[in-house]
Design a protein around this motif. Sequence first.
Motif, PDB file in Angstrom:
ATOM      1  N   CYS A 423     -17.544 113.239  18.359  1.00  0.00           N
ATOM      2  CA  CYS A 423     -18.160 114.045  19.423  1.00  0.00           C
ATOM      3  C   CYS A 423     -17.854 113.468  20.795  1.00  0.00           C
ATOM      4  O   CYS A 423     -18.540 113.773  21.770  1.00  0.00           O
ATOM      5  N   CYS A 424     -16.838 112.618  20.868  1.00  0.00           N
ATOM      6  CA  CYS A 424     -16.485 111.998  22.151  1.00  0.00           C
ATOM      7  C   CYS A 424     -15.991 113.048  23.140  1.00  0.00           C
ATOM      8  O   CYS A 424     -16.252 112.969  24.334  1.00  0.00           O
ATOM      9  N   HIS A 425     -15.264 114.028  22.651  1.00  0.00           N
ATOM     10  CA  HIS A 425     -14.721 115.073  23.517  1.00  0.00           C
ATOM     11  C   HIS A 425     -14.548 116.332  22.688  1.00  0.00           C
ATOM     12  O   HIS A 425     -14.663 116.309  21.449  1.00  0.00           O
ATOM     13  N   ARG A 426     -14.267 117.409  23.345  1.00  0.00           N
ATOM     14  CA  ARG A 426     -14.061 118.673  22.643  1.00  0.00           C
ATOM     15  C   ARG A 426     -12.618 118.778  22.193  1.00  0.00           C
ATOM     16  O   ARG A 426     -11.693 118.616  22.982  1.00  0.00           O
ATOM     17  N   PHE A 427     -12.420 119.015  20.915  1.00  0.00           N
ATOM     18  CA  PHE A 427     -11.081 119.261  20.396  1.00  0.00           C
ATOM     19  C   PHE A 427     -11.173 120.330  19.322  1.00  0.00           C
ATOM     20  O   PHE A 427     -12.251 120.592  18.778  1.00  0.00           O
ATOM     21  N   GLU A 428     -10.064 120.952  19.024  1.00  0.00           N
ATOM     22  CA  GLU A 428     -10.047 122.078  18.085  1.00  0.00           C
ATOM     23  C   GLU A 428     -10.191 121.561  16.662  1.00  0.00           C
ATOM     24  O   GLU A 428      -9.264 120.984  16.099  1.00  0.00           O
ATOM     25  N   ARG A 429     -11.371 121.732  16.113  1.00  0.00           N
ATOM     26  CA  ARG A 429     -11.613 121.297  14.735  1.00  0.00           C
ATOM     27  C   ARG A 429     -11.083 122.340  13.767  1.00  0.00           C
ATOM     28  O   ARG A 429     -11.364 123.528  13.903  1.00  0.00           O
ATOM     29  N   LYS A 430     -10.309 121.861  12.797  1.00  0.00           N
ATOM     30  CA  LYS A 430      -9.776 122.767  11.774  1.00  0.00           C
ATOM     31  C   LYS A 430     -10.854 123.027  10.725  1.00  0.00           C
ATOM     32  O   LYS A 430     -12.007 122.672  10.881  1.00  0.00           O
ATOM     33  N   PHE A 458     -16.507 100.488  20.003  1.00  0.00           N
ATOM     34  CA  PHE A 458     -16.783  99.127  20.464  1.00  0.00           C
ATOM     35  C   PHE A 458     -17.028  99.159  21.973  1.00  0.00           C
ATOM     36  O   PHE A 458     -16.176  99.627  22.741  1.00  0.00           O
ATOM     37  N   LEU A 459     -18.205  98.674  22.399  1.00  0.00           N
ATOM     38  CA  LEU A 459     -18.487  98.526  23.815  1.00  0.00           C
ATOM     39  C   LEU A 459     -17.665  97.385  24.410  1.00  0.00           C
ATOM     40  O   LEU A 459     -17.206  96.496  23.668  1.00  0.00           O
ATOM     41  N   PRO A 460     -17.487  97.366  25.732  1.00  0.00           N
ATOM     42  CA  PRO A 460     -16.790  96.223  26.353  1.00  0.00           C
ATOM     43  C   PRO A 460     -17.442  94.881  26.007  1.00  0.00           C
ATOM     44  O   PRO A 460     -16.742  93.880  25.855  1.00  0.00           O
ATOM     45  N   CYS A 461     -18.780  94.875  25.846  1.00  0.00           N
ATOM     46  CA  CYS A 461     -19.447  93.620  25.492  1.00  0.00           C
ATOM     47  C   CYS A 461     -19.271  93.248  24.019  1.00  0.00           C
ATOM     48  O   CYS A 461     -19.759  92.215  23.575  1.00  0.00           O
ATOM     49  N   GLU A 462     -18.567  94.076  23.256  1.00  0.00           N
ATOM     50  CA  GLU A 462     -18.221  93.756  21.863  1.00  0.00           C
ATOM     51  C   GLU A 462     -16.750  93.392  21.726  1.00  0.00           C
ATOM     52  O   GLU A 462     -16.228  93.352  20.610  1.00  0.00           O
ATOM     53  N   ARG A 471      -7.908  96.251  21.751  1.00  0.00           N
ATOM     54  CA  ARG A 471      -8.631  95.916  22.988  1.00  0.00           C
ATOM     55  C   ARG A 471      -8.062  96.657  24.193  1.00  0.00           C
ATOM     56  O   ARG A 471      -8.778  96.917  25.162  1.00  0.00           O
ATOM     57  N   TYR A 472      -6.785  96.994  24.140  1.00  0.00           N
ATOM     58  CA  TYR A 472      -6.170  97.697  25.262  1.00  0.00           C
ATOM     59  C   TYR A 472      -6.858  99.035  25.542  1.00  0.00           C
ATOM     60  O   TYR A 472      -6.804  99.545  26.667  1.00  0.00           O
ATOM     61  N   GLU A 473      -7.505  99.620  24.507  1.00  0.00           N
ATOM     62  CA  GLU A 473      -8.160 100.919  24.690  1.00  0.00           C
ATOM     63  C   GLU A 473      -9.291 100.842  25.718  1.00  0.00           C
ATOM     64  O   GLU A 473      -9.607 101.838  26.378  1.00  0.00           O
ATOM     65  N   ILE A 474      -9.913  99.665  25.838  1.00  0.00           N
ATOM     66  CA  ILE A 474     -10.995  99.505  26.813  1.00  0.00           C
ATOM     67  C   ILE A 474     -10.456  99.602  28.243  1.00  0.00           C
ATOM     68  O   ILE A 474     -11.167 100.001  29.161  1.00  0.00           O
ATOM     69  N   PHE A 475      -9.170  99.269  28.425  1.00  0.00           N
ATOM     70  CA  PHE A 475      -8.563  99.242  29.762  1.00  0.00           C
ATOM     71  C   PHE A 475      -7.517 100.340  29.914  1.00  0.00           C
ATOM     72  O   PHE A 475      -6.515 100.166  30.594  1.00  0.00           O
ATOM     73  N   ARG A 476      -7.756 101.469  29.259  1.00  0.00           N
ATOM     74  CA  ARG A 476      -6.759 102.537  29.199  1.00  0.00           C
ATOM     75  C   ARG A 476      -6.550 103.252  30.537  1.00  0.00           C
ATOM     76  O   ARG A 476      -5.530 103.872  30.760  1.00  0.00           O
ATOM     77  N   SER A 477      -7.549 103.200  31.422  1.00  0.00           N
ATOM     78  CA  SER A 477      -7.522 104.044  32.622  1.00  0.00           C
ATOM     79  C   SER A 477      -7.105 103.252  33.857  1.00  0.00           C
ATOM     80  O   SER A 477      -7.725 102.233  34.187  1.00  0.00           O
ATOM     81  N   THR A 478      -6.076 103.728  34.534  1.00  0.00           N
ATOM     82  CA  THR A 478      -5.733 103.199  35.855  1.00  0.00           C
ATOM     83  C   THR A 478      -6.650 103.854  36.890  1.00  0.00           C
ATOM     84  O   THR A 478      -7.397 104.787  36.575  1.00  0.00           O
ATOM     85  N   TRP A 491     -16.825 107.729  27.479  1.00  0.00           N
ATOM     86  CA  TRP A 491     -16.483 107.012  26.249  1.00  0.00           C
ATOM     87  C   TRP A 491     -15.161 106.264  26.387  1.00  0.00           C
ATOM     88  O   TRP A 491     -14.883 105.327  25.625  1.00  0.00           O
ATOM     89  N   MET A 492     -14.350 106.659  27.375  1.00  0.00           N
ATOM     90  CA  MET A 492     -13.035 106.036  27.548  1.00  0.00           C
ATOM     91  C   MET A 492     -13.122 104.585  27.992  1.00  0.00           C
ATOM     92  O   MET A 492     -12.111 103.875  27.963  1.00  0.00           O
TER      93      MET A 492
END
Length: 593
Positions: A423-430, A458-462, A471-478, A491-492
């Motif tokens: 439920c993080c974002h809306r996507f087309e569920r089959k 996983f939260l940043p504190c985890e 771990r790179y997913e936590i820093f995905r956004s420029t 959630w990003m």
Amino acid sequence: MIQDQSVSPGYCLLQPLRNDVPLPANGYSNQYFFKDRTGKLFLKNSVVYIINRDSEIHGPAGTHQGQPGFKDIDKVFALQCTTWPQQARQWLDQKDEGQWPSAEMKQYCSRTGCFVVCVGCRGSKYEQLEWRISTSLAERCLMFNLNITQIHCYVLMKVILKAYITPFFQDVISSYMCKTVVFHCIAKTHSTIWRKNNLLSCLTHCLYLLYTNIINENCPHFIIPGNNLMRGKISPAVKPYILEILNNIINSEGVALLGIKCDALGYRLHDKFHNLCPIKTSAIISVTLLFNLAAEKSSTQIKTYKFLKDSSPYEAVEKLKNYISKAFYCQYEGLDKTVSLLLLPLYCTTLGSVLASRNICQYNTVSADALKLISLGLSTDVASSKLKLASILYCVQEIQKADLVLSEIERRYDLQIVEPVCCCHRFERKYFKQGFCQLYDNYNEEVLQYTTASCVRFLPCEIHCVPTELRYEIFRSTQEDRMFRTEDDEWMDCAVVDSLPYLYFLQYKVNSHLGSHDKKQATLFKLIRTIKKEPNLGHRETALNILGKCMEQEGRAGDALQCYFMSLNVRRRNNAAKIHMRILLSVLINART
């Protein structure tokens, strides 16, 4: 045609004759011919490269494919032989159980003659000199005498091959092998079983024979049985994976057909199935309510994480303790009891994970209190909380324990029933899985722990509970990416991945540490298959990113880059694939310089 003991069954050598008398020609060998020690000349099958110098060679065929404005063409250079091959005489005389082909068909086949085509038997001593005997005209006669069910069976085998095997293992199982298997099945069974209403049974019978042939690595040519069509085709490395795929298809009892995208076959069958066997309206409502309950639980967890994502480990611990106290109070007072029962284990697991991250950072170990809290939430669903535990064990190098936890998750994760929940974002569920839909009689909330698998968050504190690759997913956004985010994209700031891809990724890492090469390759294949076949992944881009890291570990830099490109096609911005690509390209450039 030279056919003796030294030549592979189904093949021959070609010896040129003089123009004036039917005696072996003498001369000097050149690019077309080979001269043996006795002075005999033989025509090389490599003449195919000369004849088809402008084509791509596949076996005996020169192919022209993919040229805009032109049809795809296969050209096969063949020499005609007017007599029936000696090696096929036995087939004319044998009597088949099902009386197919008939005596009249065999008599016609014996008059068709044959061809020789320029390809040798793989692994043969004379591979460069042998020419394959082709009974294509006789086989054409056999094909024209199939009934509609037998033709459907052959077409379905080809489509299954294209959908489930060819994308992973090209040029291993061919359409010709499928046709040969169908011929053998028809010859060994009575004609009465080949009816329209028995198509699935006939298809299963053919698939099982193909499965048996692969086990024995022997698919005998229908007319020249001594010619093994699988000789040298199946390596020991790929054999178990192909067998696993076929076994799953056979055991699915036809459900695998619903996943075939070719000609929209799966969707058409799915629609037809529902028209023939419509699910009761009450069942649809029950299934939808059941899934929505799981989705609401996941959504509430996301809202909780929204208030925790910017917290330090110490602040997160205090907030989570407060949430747990409130949930206990609601349960005690009878207020929203169902909600508190569902959320309380999640809060406990998250608190345990935050404490474990602190422990790992300070002491590189995990306290008993943290493990106890994590254990309180292991049954929230099939996988997500258990995967957190396995991830923590992996990060503190408790590899054997992590392996046991992952094996238990895989055992409980029924691919025919368990629905991914995101439920993080809306996507087309089959569509829902058929096994999940059959649970509408047991729609209380307890069944969620056996039938759903939420995202692993996983939260940043985890962060110290997360493998380096994730771990790179936590820093995905420029900073630029953040301009394109909405309030629903918070959630990003966490590392989030679907349960099933993360299961196989952790198994890959664990098996790498244990030195189990075969298991490691098997889990890598499962990860690839999941990304390709699971229709309801909410974080496909993340799954592709961790697959890319696996490919890097395998030394397959090109495949890794392709994974990252595919990931960016799923999500152009706020994607850690950009980081992975830059790091990989930097490594490759530095290695080259």
